[in-house]
Design an enzyme around this catalytic site. Structure first.
Site, PDB file in Angstrom:
ATOM      1  CG  ASP A 155      -0.224   8.408 -19.600  1.00 25.60           C
ATOM      2  OD1 ASP A 155      -0.289   8.739 -18.400  1.00 25.60           O
ATOM      3  OD2 ASP A 155      -0.229   7.222 -19.986  1.00 25.60           O
TER       4      ASP A 155
ATOM      5  CG  ASP B 271       3.313   6.381 -18.416  1.00 20.60           C
ATOM      6  OD1 ASP B 271       4.338   6.932 -17.961  1.00 20.60           O
ATOM      7  OD2 ASP B 271       2.245   6.302 -17.778  1.00 20.60           O
TER       8      ASP B 271
ATOM      9  NE  ARG C 220       5.094   6.033 -11.548  1.00 19.34           N
ATOM     10  CZ  ARG C 220       3.797   5.887 -11.774  1.00 19.34           C
ATOM     11  NH1 ARG C 220       3.267   6.365 -12.886  1.00 19.34           N
ATOM     12  NH2 ARG C 220       3.025   5.273 -10.898  1.00 19.34           N
TER      13      ARG C 220
END
Length: 532
Positions: free
Chosen positions: A342, A369, A422
């Site tokens: 990430d 995230d 997302r």
């Protein structure tokens, strides 16, 4: 292929229904998206190819790969357009000989006549044309071209002016009137490459023209490091023993320009302001940031490649915030590229985190995230682009023991620029406040509110987004309220039901006029700017 045909039919079908959501009816934006393809449907319908070996493959997300190096290969798509901006992500895989290139093409007449912007293994960016198969270089500039690295090429052709951009920076320009109109395409000249995220518009820049509307942003002068500023939204709330988010305030300020210096700085205990100069190559995958830190880029070209930042303790099954949870962290004005896991991960009840004015693209997993009980986070004024798995809030449908009553996050004034999904995808959090963001050509879904999450989605600008908001996207359903959003182009209607706690119960905020969100956000989001 582009989903615009299906978008149009869905919007037409929806026009006969009355929705309980208040929408602002506005004129269609002046910029038209002429064509787009992210290959996530698993095929290359709409393209015609010549030479080479073309196939849709998994490469992080799906991409269209040309794997042959023994010939001159091309692919064409679209209609005949005059003024056009053609943008594509490309990853060179192999070159057969010297002076070979991979390219995006414009005003294509046929496979032997077109303009092209190419990355050459001779160490250059080439703006050229092919006439009856012959090559003519119109302009070139030195460049580092590496096999296995994603680049974003953008070729703008308006009138007789040709401009070439690499990763958002203009590098070559020329004047030529050989071709007045044509299709767009992709090309490999005795080279192999993967292509993804093709977007074609009828104005310079894939997001449309930049508005001159004044905003609260100011440009950072080169070499400056701004460590002041306060967040809006949940990061400003007094909760969990922390009154707002101040980062390294009260601590010393240092400058770093190597991985060793940076990793040492983020491991220190106590308040610290860390100014990052230049792009630092970090080893993957992610590196732990301790509490009370401000990490800010200098100017508009500083940040990280290769590795990302983790804000949080290691995962465990505890169900209440531990006393040593990471907290009070600010990440601003940084470029993130090619991370191995990430770019930014917030986990394990971390709280009071402000992620602001960053530019994130071309990585492996999530951009930002937030999960495992983390809360009181604001994500603001970021430019997210050229990436599929954008922002996740809550990582698993079965993690309610940690997440219920937490995951309180504000997303405001972000530019979700052709990020398919997302944007964010939410589980359990409530309230999750998504306001004044600009959504452009998100081909899968805008906001997905699932697993009993409660999302308030208001004052956003959705342009060509088939499914702007949904609480029935995948898995257990959630609750969402959509109000005062602008829906233009071929955007669908919000799919929302249920009630959601009001963010005003936690903090005060003022909405930007939704009709101006596109111009305000495109002018103010990303690196090199402060405000909002």
């Amino acid at each position: 292929m582009s989903k615009h045909g299906r978008l149009a039919s869905l919007v037409a079908a929806a026009s006969g229904f009355i929705f309980a959501v208040a929408l602002l009816v506005v004129p269609t934006a002046s910029a038209a998206t002429l064509f787009g393809d992210d290959f996530e449907d698993g095929n290359s319908t709409g393209w015609s190819s010549s030479g080479g070996s073309w196939s849709v493959v998994a490469d992080g997300t799906r991409a269209w790969r040309q794997s042959g190096t023994s010939t001159d290969a091309k692919a064409l798509a679209g209609a005949v357009w005059t003024g056009q901006t053609a943008q594509v992500r490309v990853k060179p895989a192999a070159f057969n000989g010297s002076g070979r290139h991979v390219a995006v093409t414009a005003r294509v007449q046929n496979t032997s006549n077109y303009y092209y912007l190419g990355l050459s293994n001779s160490g250059s960016v080439v703006l050229g044309k092919r006439v009856s198969g012959g090559h003519t270089t119109l302009a070139s500039a030195p460049a580092t071209v590496s096999v296995g690295t994603w680049y974003t090429l953008r070729l703008e052709v308006f009138g007789s002016t040709l401009r070439g951009f690499v990763d958002g920076a203009e590098v070559v320009t020329a004047t030529d009137a050989t071709f007045g109109s044509g299709k767009i395409g992709l090309a490999t000249y005795y080279a192999a490459a993967a292509f993804d995220d093709v977007v074609v518009t009828d104005v310079p820049g894939t997001g449309g023209p930049t508005s001159t509307t004044s905003t609260t942003t100011t440009t950072l002068p080169p070499g400056s490091c701004t460590t002041s500023g306060s967040p809006q939204g949940f990061a400003s709330v007094n909760a969990w023993g922390q009154n707002g988010t101040t980062g390294g305030a009260g601590g010393p300020t240092i400058e770093v320009d190597t991985a060793a210096e940076f990793l040492s700085a983020i491991a220190q205990i106590g308040p610290l302001n860390i100014c990052v100069r230049g792009m630092i190559a970090l080893p993957g995958p992610m590196h732990n940031v301790t509490s009370d830190k401000t990490i800010v880029g200098i100017g508009s070209t500083s940040g990280f490649t290769g590795g990302g930042l983790n804000i949080g303790l290691p995962p465990s099954n505890v169900t209440s915030p531990p006393a040593d949870a990471v907290h009070n962290v600010i990440i601003r004005n940084l470029v993130f590229r090619n991370w191995a896991d990430d770019a930014i991960n917030v986990q394990m009840f971390s709280h009071h985190v402000w992620i602001d004015h960053n530019d994130l693209s071309n990585g492996y997993d999530g951009l930002i995230d937030i999960k495992r009980g983390s809360s009181y986070v604001t994500v603001s004024w970021n430019h997210a682009h050229h990436h599929s798995k954008n922002m996740l809030l809550g990582h698993d449908d079965s993690n309610g023991a940690q997440d219920v009553g937490r995951l309180k996050v504000t997303y405001h004034h972000n530019w979700f620029d052709a990020t398919p999904q997302r944007n964010p995808r939410v589980r359990y959090g409530e309230p999750v406040h998504v306001y004044n963001n600009y959504y452009f050509y998100n081909t899968d879904v805008g906001v997905a509110c699932q697993a009993d999450a409660g999302c308030l989605v208001e004052g956003n600008y959705f342009e060509n987004v088939e499914e702007p908001v949904s609480n029935n996207y995948a898995g257990p359903g959630g609750r969402c309220v959509a109000r005062n959003n602008v829906l233009v182009g071929e955007s669908g209607q919000p799919d929302c039901s249920g009630s959601v706690q009001e963010p005003r119960d936690y903090y005060a905020y003022t909405l930007t006029d939704p009709n101006t969100v596109k111009s305000v956000v495109t002018a103010g989001a990303g690196v090199g700017k402060i405000g909002g």
